[in-house]
Design a protein around this motif. Structure first.
Motif, PDB file in Angstrom:
ATOM      1  N   PHE A 370     -22.002   0.343  -7.450  1.00 37.89           N
ATOM      2  CA  PHE A 370     -20.444   1.196  -7.332  1.00 37.89           C
ATOM      3  C   PHE A 370     -20.185   2.045  -7.752  1.00 37.89           C
ATOM      4  N   LYS A 371     -20.367   2.053  -9.471  1.00 36.19           N
ATOM      5  CA  LYS A 371     -20.216   2.383 -10.227  1.00 36.19           C
ATOM      6  C   LYS A 371     -20.839   3.885 -10.515  1.00 36.19           C
ATOM      7  N   ALA A 372     -21.935   3.129  -9.838  1.00 37.38           N
ATOM      8  CA  ALA A 372     -23.409   4.964 -10.585  1.00 37.38           C
ATOM      9  C   ALA A 372     -23.160   5.553  -9.316  1.00 37.38           C
ATOM     10  N   SER A 373     -22.519   5.436  -8.086  1.00 35.37           N
ATOM     11  CA  SER A 373     -22.219   6.120  -7.166  1.00 35.37           C
ATOM     12  C   SER A 373     -20.749   6.254  -6.762  1.00 35.37           C
ATOM     13  N   PRO A 374     -19.787   7.395  -6.128  1.00 37.05           N
ATOM     14  CA  PRO A 374     -18.768   7.264  -5.946  1.00 37.05           C
ATOM     15  C   PRO A 374     -18.949   7.485  -4.003  1.00 37.05           C
ATOM     16  N   THR A 375     -20.153   7.548  -4.324  1.00 37.24           N
ATOM     17  CA  THR A 375     -20.000   7.727  -2.398  1.00 37.24           C
ATOM     18  C   THR A 375     -20.349   6.691  -1.744  1.00 37.24           C
ATOM     19  N   ARG A 376     -20.549   5.312  -2.344  1.00 33.72           N
ATOM     20  CA  ARG A 376     -21.664   4.011  -2.403  1.00 33.72           C
ATOM     21  C   ARG A 376     -19.633   3.026  -1.972  1.00 33.72           C
ATOM     22  N   GLU A 377     -18.616   3.849  -3.475  1.00 33.95           N
ATOM     23  CA  GLU A 377     -17.465   2.803  -3.401  1.00 33.95           C
ATOM     24  C   GLU A 377     -16.635   3.258  -1.956  1.00 33.95           C
ATOM     25  N   GLY A 378     -16.784   4.993  -1.928  1.00 32.93           N
ATOM     26  CA  GLY A 378     -15.968   5.098  -0.499  1.00 32.93           C
ATOM     27  C   GLY A 378     -16.676   5.089   0.656  1.00 32.93           C
ATOM     28  N   GLU A 379     -17.588   4.380   0.440  1.00 33.43           N
ATOM     29  CA  GLU A 379     -17.945   3.624   1.790  1.00 33.43           C
ATOM     30  C   GLU A 379     -17.350   2.623   2.136  1.00 33.43           C
ATOM     31  N   LEU A 380     -17.917   2.012   1.014  1.00 30.67           N
ATOM     32  CA  LEU A 380     -17.157   0.253   0.870  1.00 30.67           C
ATOM     33  C   LEU A 380     -15.830   0.133   1.837  1.00 30.67           C
ATOM     34  N   HIS A 381     -15.083   1.113   0.689  1.00 26.07           N
ATOM     35  CA  HIS A 381     -13.667   1.594   1.228  1.00 26.07           C
ATOM     36  C   HIS A 381     -13.027   1.600   2.935  1.00 26.07           C
ATOM     37  N   GLU A 382     -14.237   2.307   3.349  1.00 26.22           N
ATOM     38  CA  GLU A 382     -13.915   2.292   4.687  1.00 26.22           C
ATOM     39  C   GLU A 382     -13.780   1.279   5.744  1.00 26.22           C
ATOM     40  N   VAL A 383     -15.506   0.736   5.427  1.00 25.07           N
ATOM     41  CA  VAL A 383     -16.080  -0.803   6.165  1.00 25.07           C
ATOM     42  C   VAL A 383     -14.217  -2.062   5.491  1.00 25.07           C
ATOM     43  N   GLN A 384     -14.064  -2.293   4.496  1.00 22.08           N
ATOM     44  CA  GLN A 384     -12.783  -2.631   4.071  1.00 22.08           C
ATOM     45  C   GLN A 384     -11.502  -2.279   4.639  1.00 22.08           C
ATOM     46  N   SER A 385     -10.995  -1.012   5.001  1.00 20.96           N
ATOM     47  CA  SER A 385     -10.158  -0.573   5.730  1.00 20.96           C
ATOM     48  C   SER A 385     -10.324  -1.111   7.447  1.00 20.96           C
ATOM     49  N   VAL A 386     -12.188  -1.303   7.946  1.00 19.25           N
ATOM     50  CA  VAL A 386     -11.986  -1.022   9.680  1.00 19.25           C
ATOM     51  C   VAL A 386     -11.259  -2.716   9.370  1.00 19.25           C
ATOM     52  N   LEU A 387     -11.578  -3.343   9.022  1.00 12.25           N
ATOM     53  CA  LEU A 387     -12.104  -4.913   9.117  1.00 12.25           C
ATOM     54  C   LEU A 387     -10.653  -5.245   8.080  1.00 12.25           C
ATOM     55  N   ASN A 388      -9.716  -4.406   8.377  1.00 13.47           N
ATOM     56  CA  ASN A 388      -8.214  -4.796   8.124  1.00 13.47           C
ATOM     57  C   ASN A 388      -8.522  -6.174   6.539  1.00 13.47           C
ATOM     58  N   LEU A 389      -9.395  -5.282   5.809  1.00 12.04           N
ATOM     59  CA  LEU A 389      -9.121  -6.405   4.594  1.00 12.04           C
ATOM     60  C   LEU A 389      -8.309  -5.065   3.216  1.00 12.04           C
ATOM     61  N   PRO A 390      -7.862  -5.328   2.265  1.00 10.06           N
ATOM     62  CA  PRO A 390      -7.438  -4.922   0.652  1.00 10.06           C
ATOM     63  C   PRO A 390      -8.396  -4.215   0.071  1.00 10.06           C
ATOM     64  N   ILE A 391      -8.152  -2.878   0.069  1.00  7.55           N
ATOM     65  CA  ILE A 391      -8.779  -2.296  -0.620  1.00  7.55           C
ATOM     66  C   ILE A 391      -9.290  -2.629  -1.973  1.00  7.55           C
ATOM     67  N   LEU A 392     -10.449  -2.980  -2.306  1.00  4.50           N
ATOM     68  CA  LEU A 392     -10.367  -3.408  -4.068  1.00  4.50           C
ATOM     69  C   LEU A 392     -11.416  -2.954  -4.312  1.00  4.50           C
ATOM     70  N   LYS A 393     -12.001  -2.409  -5.525  1.00  3.17           N
ATOM     71  CA  LYS A 393     -13.346  -2.662  -6.602  1.00  3.17           C
ATOM     72  C   LYS A 393     -13.481  -4.260  -7.428  1.00  3.17           C
ATOM     73  N   CYS A 394     -15.157  -3.666  -7.083  1.00  2.00           N
ATOM     74  CA  CYS A 394     -15.422  -4.628  -8.009  1.00  2.00           C
ATOM     75  C   CYS A 394     -15.531  -4.490  -9.343  1.00  2.00           C
ATOM     76  N   LYS A 395     -14.651  -5.774  -9.681  1.00  2.00           N
ATOM     77  CA  LYS A 395     -14.191  -5.839 -11.944  1.00  2.00           C
ATOM     78  C   LYS A 395     -15.846  -6.252 -12.355  1.00  2.00           C
ATOM     79  N   GLU A 396     -16.036  -5.707 -13.683  1.00  2.00           N
ATOM     80  CA  GLU A 396     -17.102  -6.565 -15.114  1.00  2.00           C
ATOM     81  C   GLU A 396     -16.476  -7.274 -15.106  1.00  2.00           C
ATOM     82  N   ILE A 397     -17.158  -8.531 -15.929  1.00  2.00           N
ATOM     83  CA  ILE A 397     -16.292  -9.226 -16.457  1.00  2.00           C
ATOM     84  C   ILE A 397     -17.063  -8.640 -18.006  1.00  2.00           C
ATOM     85  N   HIS A 398     -16.140  -8.719 -18.766  1.00  2.00           N
ATOM     86  CA  HIS A 398     -15.959  -8.796 -19.943  1.00  2.00           C
ATOM     87  C   HIS A 398     -15.818  -9.715 -21.048  1.00  2.00           C
ATOM     88  N   ALA A 399     -16.891  -9.517 -22.166  1.00  2.00           N
ATOM     89  CA  ALA A 399     -17.647 -10.394 -22.828  1.00  2.00           C
ATOM     90  C   ALA A 399     -15.986 -10.526 -24.106  1.00  2.00           C
TER      91      ALA A 399
END
Length: 483
Positions: A370-399
């Motif tokens: 999702f980080k490589a494409s803002p379009t993909r992230e925007g489409e995921l947010h639209e799906v979250q909105s349709v399903l009445n889910l919180p608008i969240l981003k996927c997090k990175e695991i930091h060492a």
């Protein structure tokens, strides 16, 4: 012209000069006139040899029995209250007179200790002495000092105080000081007119970057002096050190001190230095720590503890920092950071389970997908909105961030339905990456691991955050972790 004859007044029964040579038979001559013997003789005719400050009414002369005998004062001199109007600093206790100003100033002259010479000349001479002049000037200097303190909040001082507050805010928010000048201009525009006094003249002002650096140095020196005072009062000190790199990839060691307030017995952690170093060996790091201890006057017998991340260069008993500091104080105790040990336990425990290792790899792949494409992230947010889910981003695991895995798992857990729906949609559009991610996601093991981690990680994360509290002792940690 012959000298003018002077009239000589003789007291009753007083011998004349002629009587000593036997020529004064009648004790009377044309130039010598005897005073009539009355009760108020001495008050009517003053003595020319009498001191200016002597009152003739206080003197009573006796007869001279022969040469060499003076006048005896049968009525001793007395203190006169009227003197206090002439010399307001004068004080009388019934037996002696004192100078209040000299007593208050701690002087050691005669009037400060007490004097019984009741003459006006005594006070006249005293008020001309350096001791008295200095004692009188003390209240004047105190009044001038008070006036100076009252002028502290003048217009110029208030402007400088506002400038110092602006610099302190920039530093506390990790903002660059080159924003100081624009910040001052902005504050002027919104109505902070007191800042106009920062400009002394056309060439001198306190609104530049260089003024901000000088103000920051002053604030730094003041904070360091407060820290030094706290360290000097603390009976014991524990040094906390950790090595890392900054944004420019320079090696640095952060040094903190754990101290105790002797009045309240409450522990406190204070920051000492974030210092660059060239030698990353135990000897090099130890020299940096010892140098910082000497700067803050921390003696070897006062150092009772050393806390580190547990790395070999830090915790080595021989050539590590721990071993070299214990040579200075054998009673010192080394403490491996508990929060760091907890993070090491969780990360190393996950490495021993293949499913957990694959799960972490999947989380990392989803983040970069999702980080490589803002379009993909925007489409995921639209799906979250349709399903009445919180608008969240996927997090990175930091060492380098403790338990960052919890935030990544939590984001997937709360958006699980939205991710499955989105990847199905992307699979239909023949997206190979979405197809691969969906294949790993659409398994029972993936669902089991996600729910299992959400049962365990919140508890472990809470424990980790508790162990990272700045001022924490064993009792508080036990109470917070058992809630």
């Amino acid at each position: 012209m012959p000298p003018k004859k002077q009239r000589i007044v003789v007291l009753p029964g007083q011998k004349t000069l002629l009587s000593f040579v036997g020529r004064d038979k009648n004790n009377n001559s044309e130039n010598v006139e005897e005073m009539p013997q009355t009760s108020n003789t001495n008050t009517d005719i003053p003595d020319e040899n009498m001191a200016v400050d002597e009152d003739p009414k206080e003197l009573e002369h006796d007869k001279r029995d022969g040469p060499g005998e003076g006048i005896v004062n049968k009525d001793p001199r007395k203190y006169r209250p009227v003197w206090e109007k002439l010399w307001p600093w004068l004080l009388y206790d019934g037996t002696k007179m004192y100078c209040k100003s000299c007593q208050k100033a701690g002087k050691k002259n005669s009037l400060a200790l007490g004097c019984t010479t009741f003459k006006t000349s005594t006070m006249s001479r005293h008020q001309e002495t350096p001791d008295h002049k200095q004692a009188i000037s003390v209240p004047v200097h105190q009044q001038e000092f008070t006036k100076s303190c009252n002028k502290l909040n003048s217009a110029e001082d208030e402007a400088v105080i506002l400038a110092m507050m602006a610099v302190y805010w920039l530093a506390s928010e990790d903002l660059p000081l080159n924003k100081y000048e624009s910040m001052i201009n902005f504050l002027k525009k919104i109505g902070v007119t007191k800042l106009e006094n920062l400009k002394v003249n056309e060439r001198t002002n306190y609104e530049s970057y260089y003024s901000a650096t000088e103000i920051l140095d002053v604030i730094d020196s003041e904070i360091e002096s407060e820290i030094d005072e706290k360290i000097s009062k603390s009976p014991y000190v524990t040094i906390l050190a950790d090595e890392s790199t900054d944004i420019s990839n320079r090696k640095k060691i952060t040094i903190n001190a754990r101290i105790i307030n002797p009045e309240t017995s409450i522990p406190e952690t204070v920051f000492l230095r974030d210092k660059s170093y060239a030698d990353g060996t135990g000897e090099g790091l130890t020299s940096v720590i010892i140098e910082e201890m000497a700067k803050h006057k921390i003696t070897n017998d006062k150092l009772i503890g050393f806390g580190s991340d547990g790395a070999t260069v830090m915790s080595g008993s021989d050539k590590g920092v721990k071993g070299r500091l214990m040579e200075l104080n054998p009673h010192m105790v080394h403490i491996h950071c508990m929060a760091h040990r907890l993070a090491l336990c969780t990360s190393q425990a996950a490495e021993g389970v293949p499913l957990m290792k694959h799960y972490q790899e999947w989380l990392t792949s989803v983040f970069y997908y999702f980080k490589a494409s803002p379009t993909r992230e925007g489409e995921l947010h639209e799906v979250q909105s349709v399903l009445n889910l919180p608008i969240l981003k996927c997090k990175e695991i930091h060492a380098v961030r403790w338990l960052s895995c919890f935030e990544a798992v939590q984001a997937v857990y709360r958006s699980l339905d939205a991710l499955i729906s989105y990847f199905h949609k992307r699979q239909a559009s023949k997206d190979p990456k979405a197809k691969g991610l969906l294949k790993k996601m659409a398994t029972t093991s993936f669902i089991y691991i996600t729910y299992m981690l959400m049962d365990v990680l919140p508890i472990v994360s809470k424990l980790c955050l508790t162990l990272q509290k700045q001022d924490l002792d064993v009792a508080v940690a036990k109470v917070r972790t058992t809630k």
